[in-house]
Design a protein around this motif. Structure first.
Motif, mmCIF file in Angstrom:
data_model
loop_
_atom_site.group_PDB
_atom_site.id
_atom_site.type_symbol
_atom_site.label_atom_id
_atom_site.label_comp_id
_atom_site.label_asym_id
_atom_site.label_seq_id
_atom_site.Cartn_x
_atom_site.Cartn_y
_atom_site.Cartn_z
ATOM 1 N N UNK A 60 0.862 -1.190 0.000
ATOM 2 C CA UNK A 60 0.000 0.000 0.000
ATOM 3 C C UNK A 60 0.895 1.236 0.000
ATOM 4 N N UNK A 61 0.752 2.093 -1.010
ATOM 5 C CA UNK A 61 1.579 3.307 -1.084
ATOM 6 C C UNK A 61 0.791 4.550 -0.674
ATOM 7 N N UNK A 62 -0.509 4.422 -0.606
ATOM 8 C CA UNK A 62 -1.321 5.581 -0.232
ATOM 9 C C UNK A 62 -2.700 5.074 0.185
ATOM 10 N N UNK A 63 -3.248 5.677 1.194
ATOM 11 C CA UNK A 63 -4.633 5.389 1.570
ATOM 12 C C UNK A 63 -5.329 6.717 1.820
ATOM 13 N N UNK A 64 -6.513 6.843 1.290
ATOM 14 C CA UNK A 64 -7.261 8.094 1.444
ATOM 15 C C UNK A 64 -8.596 7.794 2.100
ATOM 16 N N UNK A 65 -9.010 8.698 2.969
ATOM 17 C CA UNK A 65 -10.357 8.619 3.539
ATOM 18 C C UNK A 65 -11.034 9.960 3.294
ATOM 19 N N UNK A 66 -12.220 9.894 2.780
ATOM 20 C CA UNK A 66 -13.000 11.115 2.577
ATOM 21 C C UNK A 66 -14.354 10.963 3.264
ATOM 22 N N UNK A 67 -14.645 11.921 4.116
ATOM 23 C CA UNK A 67 -15.892 11.894 4.880
ATOM 24 C C UNK A 67 -16.647 13.194 4.614
ATOM 25 N N UNK A 68 -17.944 13.097 4.580
ATOM 26 C CA UNK A 68 -18.746 14.316 4.459
ATOM 27 C C UNK A 68 -20.067 14.154 5.167
ATOM 28 N N UNK A 69 -20.514 15.192 5.810
ATOM 29 C CA UNK A 69 -21.897 15.200 6.304
ATOM 30 C C UNK A 69 -22.541 16.493 5.864
ATOM 31 N N UNK A 70 -23.847 16.478 5.785
ATOM 32 C CA UNK A 70 -24.543 17.653 5.267
ATOM 33 C C UNK A 70 -25.976 17.695 5.764
ATOM 34 N N UNK A 71 -26.460 18.889 5.867
ATOM 35 C CA UNK A 71 -27.895 19.119 6.064
ATOM 36 C C UNK A 71 -28.366 19.909 4.855
ATOM 37 N N UNK A 72 -29.305 19.340 4.144
ATOM 38 C CA UNK A 72 -29.839 19.992 2.942
ATOM 39 C C UNK A 72 -31.299 20.352 3.202
ATOM 40 N N UNK A 73 -31.620 21.612 3.021
ATOM 41 C CA UNK A 73 -33.010 22.020 3.258
ATOM 42 C C UNK A 73 -33.663 22.422 1.945
ATOM 43 N N UNK A 74 -34.966 22.273 1.932
ATOM 44 C CA UNK A 74 -35.730 22.611 0.743
ATOM 45 C C UNK A 74 -37.080 23.170 1.202
ATOM 46 N N UNK A 75 -37.492 24.250 0.601
ATOM 47 C CA UNK A 75 -38.831 24.797 0.846
ATOM 48 C C UNK A 75 -39.481 24.994 -0.512
ATOM 49 N N UNK A 76 -40.619 24.347 -0.707
ATOM 50 C CA UNK A 76 -41.342 24.515 -1.969
ATOM 51 C C UNK A 76 -42.669 25.196 -1.683
ATOM 52 N N UNK A 77 -42.966 26.210 -2.482
ATOM 53 C CA UNK A 77 -44.217 26.960 -2.311
ATOM 54 C C UNK A 77 -44.851 27.196 -3.670
#
Lengths: 466, 485
Positions: B168-185
């Motif tokens: 193994x010459x490289x190991x990557x970890x990518x993490x993401x969290x998100x709150x996505x809001x939507x308002x439809x009218x």
């Protein structure tokens, strides 16, 4: 109106008060544009879009945890970014607290922000588009040109299915704690057209489609009439194309199908890939290894200064001046493209973000490359998707349209099946066309621009039946 | 996870982005719509935002940033022929009312411009009255870990992957969290939605000093940290395959008996009859499927569903970007093409039922008919039975990418590798990479076994070359015959 709510000066003042940070950069982007969507001659949707945001990056120096990895007096450099929108006015200090806290938690080897340098002048905005109502006028001008070009193709059985037209004006202001203060204005035009060709049958399930994305900074550079004419020819040829047969003979890849084949070379020529221990290239060594190069010598450069070039820039994301750089000369890696950070990590000259991928043409006309001496030669002009692996160089692309050149002079369109192989093996014995082209690498602003030969002939790739 | 038995329901609000806050923030939107509808027969507003954290970890480098916030409002108006929209990267009332004025000016300009108008009237309907608030159920909130704890957790994971093999010459970890809001009218609807999202990707790069190979695992979707657990066996498996790929052979092009794993099956479903039944493509004459509704397009073992209500999946939402409540759509049942995935405009123009598939990349882009979670439904065989049936064939694994061809019904799916099987057993020979091509009805018509497992995978989907949205795809192990190269 947007600038009233969160001006760059306010953010700079707030950053300057933060003694705990070692440096900062601020990028302000404003964009406004018009989008037009048509189905045949009917307009589906016309849109206007206006946005403004500020990206703040802060640098925080602190001891390495547990005293590991000494360097620059034992300090690690933390970096973190946050994008602010005009609604963040009331939360500016809280947002800065947060991004500084984030930077204090991550540990990277130290690197310095670039110092101010004289920036080149690179013209990237069309004044006709930046004028009042220029974006709206431009989308209609583009649509009319496409409609007229399609009308000229109507007698051949080709019609416009749908078109999308985007015109955007962007301005960017860039400031750093080292004193860089630069700005640039760009115009960006993007068009997608889908053409349908119908043969003698009225059966719509027997129609063929060609889809074409084009981008430029000026309307004239899109060459929409010729794009429609070529796409129309491709649609008609797709209609009568026969299934591809498996063969090991020479393959020519041409037009917009070719540029993605250079992506692995750009990846492995990068300083970041080298720092990540992923680059297979070694400076001053051939990029082909074994077998040695026997074809046209690969000459690959990065050009950031081409006027109205889609990948051109006067300065990059760190404020480094744009420049033209030779990367591979005669098949040998002579320099790496390196942002300020990775140039410092590797101890190599900084080049800044890469610009257009420029490849030197060959000496053979394309018509010669496709000429069959013994068995058939296959030319591929369109793939379904450019599936080229940056790391391994492996290629596996479905053939959307190609041509088979037979020894008797007959040329037959083909479709289906796949081209398989590896670019590092294949380019060792490549022959480049002498004609040049400028094309997108992967479409819609994401993949940059290719300026290079119109086609390339490979001896070591395989066409698989469809 | 069975898509047919688990359905999410509206949940009580919570967290910093909650429905009551959104209702208060955008209480002015109904008035904006009413004002627009004094001039046009239909108007709507969509306000969206996203926020969260991203980590990118690799050898000697760590990156942390806030996700790009995408706060803005798009106003839509139809004059009965065409649609005009104005999108602004702001959510305050003054900016949105200014956008409303510009929207009406644009419509007036279009009318007086002398251009020939569309011949077909488009009477967009607002739908039945609905006032609702939706929030993604979250098992373990990302907020339960501090940023320092997240960094420590995923750096430890990365280091564990790094140490598994000396190659193994490289190991990557990518993490993401998100709150996505939507308002439809619109004039009948005021709906809020809060979607929580968490994703993790670990990629391992290996080298034998000459060749380089890699492999990855992905976790996550909508919800919280509960879906991100990675056990030691999974981590070891990722690395072992990467190392094994150093000795992988190129595949001999040809037609093979093959079993595809759920990640490859998902891309097949997505590319074959996901994109192929997006009804905006029907309207443009770009989809052959428009002429095959009610006709056989696969073996009777093939059922494909698009379902934005699958709990925890990456393409899960409560309402689409045009205010349509989520529900599953059966695309193919027992090999028969049933119908398409629609957005408001194409459904209205075509006179077909609306499905909850009108989606935008962001407020900056228009809405199209798009997929959500698209998958084959499970069959009756065990995975062992399906793989054991391969007398001489390939087990194709780790779907990587795909490309649609709705008009020609061609297909391209890229898989990371394939295992050779003889007499129902793996031989230990690996082939990489593997490209699947062919004619969609042939691929689906040759399906002879479908396993009873079910896995969905997170992904991103573009339309043509752009318009990227979050989706899920997957299904069970599927046996068919494939053209490979």
């Amino acid at each position: 109106m947007l600038t009233r709510t969160l001006a760059a000066d306010i953010i700079v003042q707030a950053l300057s008060r933060r003694r705990e940070i070692a440096g900062w950069t601020l990028t302000r982007r404003r964009r406004h544009g018009t989008q037009l969507y048509v189905i045949g001659r009917d307009v589906e949707n016309t849109r206007e879009v206006t946005t403004e945001d500020f990206t703040v990056t802060v640098f925080h120096d602190h001891p390495w945890p547990d005293g590991r990895q000494p360097g620059n007096g034992g300090l690690a450099r933390g970096v973190s970014s946050v994008k602010l929108v005009p609604g963040d006015t009331a939360h500016l200090d809280a947002r800065l607290d947060e991004v500084i806290m984030m930077a204090s938690l991550v540990h990277n080897p130290h690197y310095e922000l670039p110092s101010p340098e004289t920036l080149p002048t690179v013209v990237l905005a069309d004044p006709q588009i930046t004028a009042v109502d220029g974006t709206r006028r431009a989308v209609w001008e583009m649509a009319e040109e496409v409609w007229e070009a399609c009308d000229r193709e109507a007698s051949t059985g080709v019609r416009l299915s749908a078109g999308e037209f985007f015109v955007t004006v962007s301005d960017r202001e860039f400031r750093t704690s080292r004193g860089i203060h630069a700005s640039s204005e760009t115009t960006h035009l993007a068009v997608e057209i889908a053409l349908l060709a119908r043969g003698e049958s009225d059966d719509p399930t027997l129609e063929a489609e060609t889809f074409r994305p084009v981008e430029a900074r000026r309307v004239a550079d899109l060459r929409l009439a010729s794009q429609v004419a070529e796409a129309s020819r491709f649609a008609r040829d797709t209609l009568r194309a026969r299934p591809t047969e498996t063969r090991d003979g020479p393959v020519v890849v041409s037009g917009s199908a070719l540029p993605p084949f250079f992506d692995p070379f750009m990846f492995h020529a990068g300083a970041q890939a080298a720092y990540m221990k992923l680059s297979r290239f070694t400076p001053d060594h051939t990029v082909f290894g074994d077998p040695a190069m026997v074809g046209d010598p690969l000459q690959l450069s990065s050009h950031a200064l081409r006027p109205f070039g889609l990948s051109s820039h006067a300065f990059d994301g760190d404020g480094v001046p744009g420049r033209d750089t030779d990367l591979i000369v005669g098949g040998t890696l002579v320099a790496r493209h390196a942002t300020s950070r990775y140039a410092q990590y590797l101890g190599v000259p900084v080049t800044g973000d890469p610009g257009a991928v420029v490849v030197r043409a060959g000496t053979t006309p394309l018509a010669e490359l496709v000429r069959s001496a013994g068995g058939p030669v296959v030319e591929i002009v369109a793939f379904s998707s450019p599936n080229v692996d940056d790391i391994t160089g492996d290629v596996g692309c479905e053939i959307r349209l190609g041509y088979e050149y037979l020894p008797n002079g007959e040329v037959r369109p083909i479709k289906g099946g796949a081209l398989a192989g590896n670019v590092f093996d294949a380019f060792a014995s490549v022959q480049f066309a002498q004609e040049m082209q400028e094309a997108l690498i992967s479409g819609f602003g994401g993949g940059g621009v290719f300026v290079g030969p119109l086609g390339a002939r490979f001896e070591g790739m395989r066409v698989a039946a469809g | 996870m069975s898509p047919s038995t688990q359905r999410h329901t509206p949940a009580p609000s919570g967290g910093s982005a909650n429905p009551s806050t959104l209702r208060t923030q955008f209480a002015y939107l109904p008035d904006v719509i009413a004002e627009l509808e004094r001039s046009v027969p239909y108007a709507s507003a969509l306000a969206t935002s996203s926020s969260g954290v991203r980590l990118a970890l690799r050898d000697s480098e760590q990156g942390v940033s806030r996700r790009d916030p995408s706060a803005g409002v798009v106003l839509t108006a139809s004059d009965g022929c065409e649609i005009e929209e104005v999108a602004v990267g702001a959510t305050d009332e003054a900016s949105v009312r200014d956008a409303s004025r510009r929207l009406l000016e644009g419509l007036r300009r279009t009318r007086v411009g002398g251009r020939e108008r569309n011949r077909n009237a488009v009477n967009l309907e607002p739908g039945d009255p609905l006032s609702a608030d939706y929030v993604t159920p979250v098992g373990i909130s990302p907020d339960s870990l501090s940023l320092a704890e997240k960094l420590a957790r995923f750096e430890d994971l990365r280091q564990r992957a790094r140490r598994i093999d000396r190659r193994v010459v490289q190991a990557m970890a990518r993490y993401g969290d998100a709150i996505e809001t939507k308002v439809f009218v619109n004039r009948t609807r005021f709906i809020t939605e809060v979607v929580h999202r968490a994703t993790l990707n670990v990629t391992v790069f290996v080298s034998d000093g000459n060749a380089r190979r890699y492999n990855w695992l992905s976790r996550g979707g909508t919800g919280g940290l509960e879906s991100l657990d990675v056990d030691e066996a999974s981590l070891a498996n990722v690395t072992e395959i990467a190392v094994a790929l150093l000795g992988a052979k190129p595949i001999e092009p040809g037609i093979y008996d093959a079993v595809v794993d759920p990640s490859v099956a998902g891309i097949l479903a997505h590319e074959a009859f996901g994109h192929g039944v997006e009804t905006d493509m029907f309207l443009k004459g770009r989809a052959r499927g428009a002429h095959y509704i009610g006709k056989r397009v696969g073996s009777d073992l093939v059922t494909i569903i698009d379902d934005p209500t699958v709990p925890g999946a990456n393409g899960t939402y409560f309402i689409d970007d045009e205010g349509q409540s989520s529900s599953p759509t059966c695309i193919i049942r027992d090999g028969i093409l049933m119908g398409g995935l629609s957005d408001l405009y194409s459904a209205t123009r075509l006179g077909i039922a609306r499905t909850a598939n009108g989606r935008r990349e962001s407020f900056e882009r228009k809405s199209y008919a798009r997929m959500s979670n698209t998958f084959f439904t499970p069959g009756r065989h065990s995975v062992d039975e399906v793989l054991g049936s391969l007398d001489h064939g390939l087990y194709i694994c780790q779907g990587a990418n795909g490309m649609e061809d709705p008009k020609g019904w061609g297909i391209q799916v890229g898989a990371h590798f394939a295992r050779e099987y003889r007499h129902g057993k793996p031989t230990g020979v690996l082939f990489a990479p593997v490209s699947i091509t062919g004619y969609v009805p042939d691929v689906l018509g040759d399906v002879t076994m479908v396993a009873n497992d079910f896995h969905l995978h997170p992904g991103r989907c573009g339309k043509g070359w752009k318009e990227y949205i979050t989706v899920g795809d997957g299904g069970p192990h599927v046996r068919t015959r494939l053209q490979l190269a």
